[in-house]
Design an enzyme around this catalytic site. Sequence first.
Site, PDB file in Angstrom:
ATOM      1  N   SER A 160      12.805  70.644  29.732  1.00 17.77           N
ATOM      2  CA  SER A 160      11.947  69.738  28.863  1.00 17.77           C
ATOM      3  C   SER A 160      11.677  68.597  29.804  1.00 17.77           C
ATOM      4  O   SER A 160      11.714  68.712  31.038  1.00 17.77           O
ATOM      5  CB  SER A 160      13.135  69.008  28.049  1.00 17.77           C
ATOM      6  N   TYR A 208      21.098  65.880  25.110  1.00 14.51           N
ATOM      7  CA  TYR A 208      20.150  66.469  25.252  1.00 14.51           C
ATOM      8  C   TYR A 208      19.298  66.269  26.689  1.00 14.51           C
ATOM      9  O   TYR A 208      19.123  67.209  27.607  1.00 14.51           O
ATOM     10  CB  TYR A 208      18.949  66.228  24.171  1.00 14.51           C
TER      11      TYR A 208
END
Length: 256
Positions: free
Chosen positions: A148, A161
């Site tokens: 990401s 995350y």
Amino acid sequence: MSEISKMFDLTGKVALVTGGASGLGQNYTKALSDAGADIFIVSRSQKGWDETRDVVTGHGRKAEFMQIDITEDGAAKKVIDRCISVFGKLDILVNNAGVQIRNKILDYKDEDWLKVININLNALYFLSHEAAKVMVPNHSGKIINIGSMQSFRAGKFIFPYTASKHGVVGLTKAYADALAPDGIQVNAIAPGYIDTAMTKPLQEDVGRNTEILAHIPAGHWADPSELMGTVVFLASAASNYVVGATVPVDGGYLLR
């Protein structure tokens, strides 16, 4: 078929894609099957199964599905064993399944931390471990992890995350180093800001959308199809000398 075309051809390969029937995972499934691979899809629900099956079979390839929570004890072995039972082999693993939970730092719940870490990092580790047991004897294989922008940046409302996606890059490097001598390449994709149903609220937030676009030299949110070439490259012989890389597909977001 030209030599270059052969390098990208996945005919005869079997790819396992977690979360491969919805979101970005469905686009990885589409791309890999279009390049010639049969697909084994693992997901927690049956959402998107019919549509995804139609796409894969429309490419002339086989699609099989398994419904399971990949964070369950022993899930990784069950998944890999089932894939081998159905297809007789495993050539490509795409660790795509993931989750994000937002909250302010003082309000963040312990159970949400554990949920995100278990899906985004622990499940990836265990699936890669089981896949390696199959790939090493064959001296061949591809493991593709999904990172990401938060693999490189902070995220003050998405602590687990960010931690998990930094961890994905670290595991990618460690596995790549360990498995390269066995002819297995481990790499990662770090998607930028992609136009999906999940990001619609962010796109519709005028202030935040303006801020994000100002960071993207390409000037637009990516269409999910703009990730398809990268996953085929990393799954194919064209990337046989690419080891431990994390490839940002971000329109230049990280440049700013």
